[in-house]
Design an enzyme around this catalytic site. Structure first.
Site, short mmCIF file in Angstrom:
data_model
loop_
_atom_site.label_atom_id
_atom_site.label_comp_id
_atom_site.label_asym_id
_atom_site.label_seq_id
_atom_site.Cartn_x
_atom_site.Cartn_y
_atom_site.Cartn_z
N GLU A 15 2.72 4.96 -4.03
CA GLU A 15 2.67 5.89 -5.18
C GLU A 15 3.99 6.64 -5.45
O GLU A 15 4.23 6.95 -6.62
CB GLU A 15 1.53 6.90 -4.98
CG GLU A 15 0.16 6.31 -5.05
CD GLU A 15 -0.19 5.47 -3.82
OE1 GLU A 15 -0.91 4.47 -3.97
OE2 GLU A 15 0.28 5.80 -2.72
N ASP A 19 -9.02 3.82 -2.18
CA ASP A 19 -9.88 4.21 -1.06
C ASP A 19 -11.20 4.77 -1.55
O ASP A 19 -11.44 5.99 -1.52
CB ASP A 19 -9.14 5.22 -0.19
CG ASP A 19 -7.88 4.63 0.42
OD1 ASP A 19 -7.80 3.40 0.51
OD2 ASP A 19 -6.98 5.40 0.80
N ASP A 34 0.86 -1.19 0.00
CA ASP A 34 0.00 0.00 0.00
C ASP A 34 0.89 1.23 0.00
O ASP A 34 2.11 1.14 0.17
CB ASP A 34 -0.89 -0.03 1.25
CG ASP A 34 -2.08 0.92 1.17
OD1 ASP A 34 -2.26 1.58 0.13
OD2 ASP A 34 -2.83 0.98 2.15
#
Length: 776
Positions: A558, A631, A555
Site C-alpha cells: 500500500e 484480509d 502483499d
C-alpha cells in the site's frame, strides 16, 4: 555493550509488534483519519454551492485542443491563472485538464505531479484534432459558451461565466455529465513559505483592501477572499499532526475539489476498494447525519476490515460509473494518485443554492476532493454499460490475459510449514480427488523475512519441491513484499543502499519504517530505472531456488508501515524527481506490481504471461495481474460483501479478482466454508487462504459430506474453465469484465440496478449465493 543494545532493540521490536497486532486485530476507527481530521476534506466540505469565482477567458484552439485561462472574476483575488485544456478522443471520450500556469508571475515553486505510466501509449493515437469552435449564449450569462465536437452524437461545452464543462447529447440537448455545475471548484495553488516580514506586509495590504471592499459582494466571493487570506497567515498550512506524526508541507495546502453531476442516473457505482454495497449510498444531504463520512480512497493496510463502510481499503481507483433507465450509462475518471474523498449527494442537498439545473430528468450529484495533483479527468458517454467499460479501459488498458492454470483453483495458507507439509497437502488433494493448480507460500518460507531467499532448514530443496509440483502440471507462488530488511549482510539491502534506490524521508535520508522484518526500507519504484533493477531480481541467477513454474505474490504494498501514520508511509517522504509521497501514495503499489510483472517477463523462460497477485491497486493495475480483496474474516457478512467488492472491481477494469475463500481471519463453521466455496468457484480469481492462527481448513477436514460438497464446487469450476478462459480473453480484448452486475446484461430491468447478491458470469450464467445459515 553491543549485546545489551541488541537485546534492547529486540525488546523494542517485540513491543512494537505487540502494539501493532493489538491495534489491528480488529479495525479501530481511531487508527485512521476521518474527514474532520483531514484538513483538505474538512475545508472542501464546508464550501457552499456558488463558491467558485472563476471564469474562462482567452478561449482558443491550440494543437487540436480547446484551451482557456481560468481567472478570478475579481482581480483582487490573490491567485494566479490556471490553464484549462479540453481534448476529444475517438469513441466519445472527453479529457479535461486544469493545472497551474508555469508562466505566471511568480511561477509555481515546483511542477505539480502528473501520474505517469497509467494511460496506455496507444490512447494518444485516438485523439481528435479540434479545428473550430462554435459559440452560443445562455440566458442570463454575461459571456458565451464554447462548443466543441466530441462525436457525431455528442459535443463538449465550456461555459465561460460561470466556468463549467459538460457533455451533451446533440439530438435533444440533454446533458450527460458535467463538472462545476454547482460552483464548488477549488484549486489550492503551491506556495513558498513567506518570512514573517512578508506575511506582515501582505496582511497590511489585505487589511486595506478589506476596508474598501463593497459590503454587498456576494457570499461566494467572501468565502474565496477569506480562504486566500487564511492561507497566507495560517501556520497550520505548513504542517499538521495526527496521532503523534507530523506531516511537513513545504508548499502549503495543494488540494483540488469540484462537483460532478451524472444526468439520467438512478445509481452510481465504482470507486473501489471498500466493503460496502455495490450501488453507492449517499453520504451527504437531507436525512443524513452530520457525521456521515465520504468515500475515502487512500490505500491502507486494514486488518479485519468491517463490512458496510465507506472506508477505503487496500486500493483506489477514482472511476465512477452511473446507470439509469432514463439515459443509460456514463462514467467519470480522475487520474490522480493522492488521497481522495468523494461524497455522493442525496436529492435536495442544494435546495437553497439558487442554482438552476435541468430538472426534467433524474440526476446524481457527487463531490470530489483530493489532497494534491492536477485535474486530469475523463468523461465517458457510454451510452451502454459495456460501452463505458470499453471506453475506460481504452485509457488505462485492458486486463492482462492470464495463463490457463491461473484461472483454476489455488490453495494458500500463512504458512505451509515446510517441504514435508507441502508434499502432504499436495498428495491429499490427489487422494481426495480434488483438483488444484497452484500451491502458495507466505512470508515464513524466507530466511528471516528476506525476500528472494529460502529458510534452508524448512525448505532445503526449493527447486526439487517446485519440480515435483510441475511434474503434475502444478505451480507454486511465493510472496515478495516491498519492505526490504535493513541488514547490511542482505544483498538486496546492500545494493539498494549503495545505489540510492530507496524512498527518502523528508530530510533526504533513506526512509526507515517497520514491517514484518523489523527495520525496513522501500524501493522507489516510481523511478523506471529502479523498476528495471527490481525486475532483474527475478532472474533465476538472482532469485536462487526459483524455477519457471514459480510465480509471485505482492502483499503489503500500500505500502504498509507498522509505525507510520495510519500504518503507512509519511506523506512528506520523497520519491524520484522530488515528488512527495502524498502526491503518489495510491499508486505506489501499482508501480511495485508493474516492476514485479516485468521481472517475470524478463527472466526469459519463453512465457509472456506472468502471474503476479497484488493487494494494493490503482487504475491500470489490470494490465499487470490479479488482485484480491485483502484480509477478510470468516463471517457470513464478509461472504456476502465479497460479491459487490468483486463486481465493483470488474466495473473499474480489474476483472481478475477474488476474495479469500473461507475468510482470512477466524475459523469458519462448516456450512459457511461450503457456501463460500460454492460462491468462490465463480470468482474470477479462486483461492482459499487463511491466517496462521486459524485451524487448518483444507477441503477434506470437515467430514465426508462437506468434503463432497466442496469437491463438487471445485469440480464445477474445472468443468467451466474453457468458458472462464474465453471470458478472460473477452476481457483482454474489450475490457468487459468476467463477472458482471445483472444490469450490464439487462440494462433496462430496474429491479437489477441495486442487486448486489446475484451476478452474471459472462452473459450465460447467473449466480445467486446463499449468505445465511440454512443447515446443509
Amino acid at each position: 555493550m553491543k549485546a545489551q543494545m541488541k537485546n534492547l532493540n529486540l525488546l523494542l521490536l517485540l513491543l512494537l509488534f505487540s502494539l501493532h497486532l493489538t491495534s489491528v486485530l480488529s479495525w479501530k476507527k481511531d487508527e485512521f483519519r476521518n474527514c474532520n481530521q483531514t484538513p483538505f476534506c474538512k475545508r472542501a466540505r464546508s464550501r457552499k454551492p456558488g463558491y467558485s469565482s472563476l471564469l474562462a477567458t482567452d478561449v482558443t484552439i491550440s494543437d487540436g485542443d480547446l484551451v482557456a485561462k481560468l481567472l478570478p472574476k475579481d482581480l483582487n483575488d490573490q491567485i494566479n491563472p490556471l490553464i484549462l485544456s479540453i481534448s476529444a478522443y475517438q469513441d466519445g471520450i472527453l479529457r479535461l485538464r486544469i493545472d497551474e500556469d508555469p508562466s505566471s508571475d511568480p511561477p509555481p515553486p515546483k511542477k505539480r505531479f502528473q501520474v505517469p505510466d497509467v494511460i496506455v501509449p496507444e490512447f494518444d493515437n485516438k485523439k481528435l484534432w479540434l479545428q473550430t469552435l462554435s459559440t452560443e449564449t445562455f440566458h442570463g450569462d454575461a459571456s458565451p459558451s464554447s462548443v466543441a465536437y466530441l462525436s457525431d452524437a455528442y459535443e463538449a461545452v465550456l461555459r465561460h461565466d460561470p466556468f463549467e464543462v459538460y457533455v451533451r447529447d446533440k439530438s435533444n440537448g440533454n446533458r450527460v455529465i458535467s463538472l462545476n455545475s454547482h460552483g464548488l471548484f477549488d484549486f489550492e495553488q503551491l506556495r513558498a513559505k513567506k518570512t514573517k516580514n512578508e506575511q506582515q506586509n501582505e496582511g497590511d495590504h489585505h487589511q486595506d483592501q478589506d476596508q474598501n471592499q463593497d459590503q454587498d459582494q456576494d457570499e461566494a466571493h467572501d468565502q474565496a477572499q477569506d480562504h486566500n487570506h487564511d492561507h497566507d497567515q495560517n501556520e497550520d498550512d505548513w504542517a499538521e499532526t495526527f496521532r503523534g506524526h507530523t506531516d511537513k508541507r513545504p508548499y502549503g495546502p495543494q488540494s483540488i475539489s469540484f462537483d460532478v453531476s451524472f444526468y439520467g442516473a438512478d445509481f452510481v457505482y465504482g470507486i473501489p476498494e471498500r466493503a460496502s454495497s455495490f450501488a453507492l449510498k449517499p453520504t451527504r444531504g437531507p436525512g443524513l447525519e452530520d457525521h456521515s463520512e465520504p468515500y475515502r480512497l487512500f490505500n491502507l493496510d486494514v486488518f479485519e476490515y468491517i463490512h458496510d463502510a465507506p472506508f477505503g481499503l487496500y486500493g483506489s481507483i477514482p472511476f465512477m460509473i452511473s446507470h439509469g433507465k432514463s439515459y443509460g450509462t456514463s462514467g467519470f475518471f480522475w487520474l490522480n494518485a493522492a488521497e481522495m474523498q468523494i461524497d455522493v449527494l442525496s436529492a435536495g442537498w442544494d435546495a437553497d443554492s439558487g442554482i438552476s439545473l435541468p430538472s426534467d430528468r433524474t440526476r446524481i450529484d457527487t463531490f470530489w476532493m483530493s489532497e494534491a495533483g492536477i485535474v486530469d479527468t475523463f468523461f465517458f458517454v457510454g451510452p451502454g454499460p459495456k460501452d463505458v467499460v470499453r471506453q475506460y479501459t481504452s485509457v488505462t488498458g485492458t486486463p492482462a490475459m492470464p495463463q490457463h492454470f491461473a484461472t483454476a483453483y489455488h490453495q494458500c495458507r500463512w504458512n505451509y510449514r515446510d517441504e514435508e507439509d507441502v508434499d502432504q497437502v499436495d498428495s491429499k488433494f490427489d487422494e481426495n480427488d480434488i483438483p488444484y493448480d497452484v500451491l502458495w507460500l507466505d512470508i515464513e518460507h524466507t530466511d528471516g523475512k528476506r525476500y528472494f531467499s529460502w529458510d534452508r532448514v524448512l525448505f532445503p530443496h526449493p527447486e526439487e519441491m517446485q519440480n515435483k509440483l510441475a511434474a503434475k502440471g502444478r505451480h507454486m507462488v511465493t510472496i515478495v513484499d516491498p519492505h526490504i530488511k535493513r541488514d547490511d549482510s542482505y544483498f538486496l539491502h546492500k545494493e539498494a543502499t549503495q545505489k540510492g534506490y530507496y524512498v527518502k524521508d523528508a530530510n533526504g535520508n533513506d526512509f526507515d519504517g517497520w514491517c514484518w522484518p523489523g527495520s525496513s526500507s522501500y524501493p522507489d519504484t516510481l523511478n523506471p530505472v529502479i523498476r528495471s533493477w527490481w525486475a532483474d531480481k527475478f532472474s533465476y541467477d538472482n532469485y536462487v531456488g526459483s524455477t519457471p513454474s514459480l510465480y509471485i505474490w505482492n502483499d503489503m504494498n500500500e505500502p504498509s508501515v507498522f509505525n507510520g501514520p495510519e500504518l503507512t508511509m509519511p506523506r512528506d517522504s520523497l520519491h524520484y524527481g522530488g515528488v512527495e509521497h502524498r502526491e503518489l501514495h495510491n499508486a505506489y503499489g501499482y508501480y511495485f506490481h508493474m516492476a514485479t510483472a516485468d521481472g517475470l517477463l524478463k527472466r526469459g523462460n519463453g512465457n509472456d504471461r506472468p502471474f503476479v497477485l497484488s493487494r494494493a491497486i490503482f487504475a491500470g493495475s489490470q494490465r499487470h495481474g490479479a488482485i484480491w480483496t485483502g484480509d477478510n474474516s470468516a463471517e457470513w457478512d464478509h461472504l456476502r460483501v465479497s460479491v459487490p467488492m468483486i463486481l465493483t472491481l470488474g466495473l473499474t477494469g480489474i476483472s481478475f479478482s477474488g476474495a479469500d475463500v473461507g475468510g482470512f481471519f477466524g475459523n469458519p463453521e462448516p456450512e459457511l466454508l461450503v457456501r463460500w466455496y460454492q460462491v468462490g468457484a465463480f470468482y474470477p480469481f479462486f483461492r482459499a487462504h487463511a491466517h496462521h492462527d486459524t485451524k487448518r481448513r483444507e477441503p477434506w477436514l470437515f467430514g465426508e459430506r462437506n468434503t463432497e460438497l466442496i469437491r463438487d464446487a471445485i469440480h464445477v469450476r474445472y468443468m467451466l474453465l474453457p468458458y472462464f478462459y474465453t471470458l478472460f480473453r473477452e476481457a483482454n480484448t474489450s475490457g468487459v469484465p468476467v463477472v458482471r452486475p445483472l444490469w450490464m446484461e439487462f440494462p433496462s430491468e430496474e429491479a437489477t440496478f441495486n442487486n448486489d447478491e446475484a451476478f452474471m458470469v459472462g452473459n450465460s450464467i447467473l449466480v445467486q449465493g446463499i449468505y445465511t445459515e440454512v443447515q446443509l
